[in-house]
Design an enzyme around this catalytic site. Sequence first.
Site, PDB file in Angstrom:
ATOM      1  NE  ARG A  75      -7.172 100.654  57.533  1.00 43.13           N
ATOM      2  CZ  ARG A  75      -7.834 100.330  58.603  1.00 43.13           C
ATOM      3  NH1 ARG A  75      -7.890  99.370  59.211  1.00 43.13           N
ATOM      4  NH2 ARG A  75      -8.073 101.375  59.964  1.00 43.13           N
ATOM      5  CB  CYS A 123      19.631  74.409  67.032  1.00 43.47           C
ATOM      6  SG  CYS A 123      18.667  75.581  65.733  1.00 43.47           S
ATOM      7  CD  GLU A 171      20.491  78.223  67.867  1.00 45.02           C
ATOM      8  OE1 GLU A 171      19.682  77.523  68.752  1.00 45.02           O
ATOM      9  OE2 GLU A 171      19.828  78.540  67.007  1.00 45.02           O
ATOM     10  CB  SER A 220     -15.751 103.235  70.009  1.00 44.72           C
ATOM     11  OG  SER A 220     -15.207 102.759  69.034  1.00 44.72           O
ATOM     12  CG  HIS A 247      15.975  77.123  64.447  1.00 43.92           C
ATOM     13  ND1 HIS A 247      16.179  76.111  65.419  1.00 43.92           N
ATOM     14  CD2 HIS A 247      15.466  77.352  63.740  1.00 43.92           C
ATOM     15  CE1 HIS A 247      14.571  75.903  64.705  1.00 43.92           C
ATOM     16  NE2 HIS A 247      13.694  76.693  63.806  1.00 43.92           N
TER      17      HIS A 247
END
Length: 352
Positions: free
Chosen positions: A215, A92, A58, A176, A56
């Site tokens: 792509r 953490c 921290e 389209s 993480h």
Amino acid sequence: MKKYDYHPDELFMQRCLELAALGRGAVSPNPMVGCVIVHDGRIIGEGWHKKFGEAHAEVHAVAAIEDKELLKESTVYVNLEPCSHVGKTPPCVDLLMRHQVKKVVIANVDTHPKVSGEGIKKLREAGITVITGILDKQGRELNKRFFTEIEKKRPYIMLKWAQTADGFIAQANYNSKWISNEHSRQLVHKWRSEEDAILVGTKTVFHDNPQLNVRDWSGRNPVRIVIDRFLKLDEKLNVFDRTQQTIVYNVLKHEEHDNLVLARLDEQEFLPQLLQDLLARKIQSVLVEGGAQTLKFFIDAGLWDEARIFSSKRLFKKGIATPVFTGKLCNKETVMDDTLFIYQSLHTENKT
């Protein structure tokens, strides 16, 4: 910017958010988190959560500090409450307590049931000063996918389409290509790399035979989701090439193959069950790319959070009309000769 335009806490938290965003597209279903450690007004360590299942923010920030004794007189800035439970990595909170940091400044309390204030509680019980709510709105915006999953029990849903200046998303024959310009299309590939899944309906797959991958940008391919209720689509179409994980939701049968799942749902509860199944599969965000009926399906159910719409200068004069919806316009920008409009659902406003 003048020296005193912002409080130092806000400046360092802004840096946290910038670092956190570097994990976009790589940490889901975990949240994006950045960490900045400050000693005597100077940053001595910083880091961010880079990949799901790995260290993480921290941990990276603490590791960047050569003299760990400085931590006892340092302030730790983190945009999300440090975890207090054992998951893929150790808590953490324990790390910060072990190094006896002086102060922790947090943007957002983690509303996950396994955390939900427990990390803050443990820090304070250890004598560490904790401040919350610094740039909290910006923090929730950054992690809106994470908070939607936790608080609404469903993935974050983004609708996307391109429309002509006269209000059509496709010609009468469903063609389209190409309404938006190449820069807008590249931006869509960037979005695909940042979301967990991309969803389309039967007609879009039949008429466009899309690949639904990344792509024109670098990054991971999203999970492909196809709504094909009666399994009418030809298995030779691109979405069935098994090059990336694909889920086909239908009402007929359930089968699982390598990179292809046929998931059966109840017709009467189709969309709610679909969203719950995605959540069970750790899919935290979905980019819905069409077509018109599929977009309307989500709009009519009120199950969407954000709409991203490219408006071009092209004219079709007739064809398939753009979806009708109600939302709050949050942003408008120019992408070459296209205009990108970003709307927020009124069901989402002020809640995520």
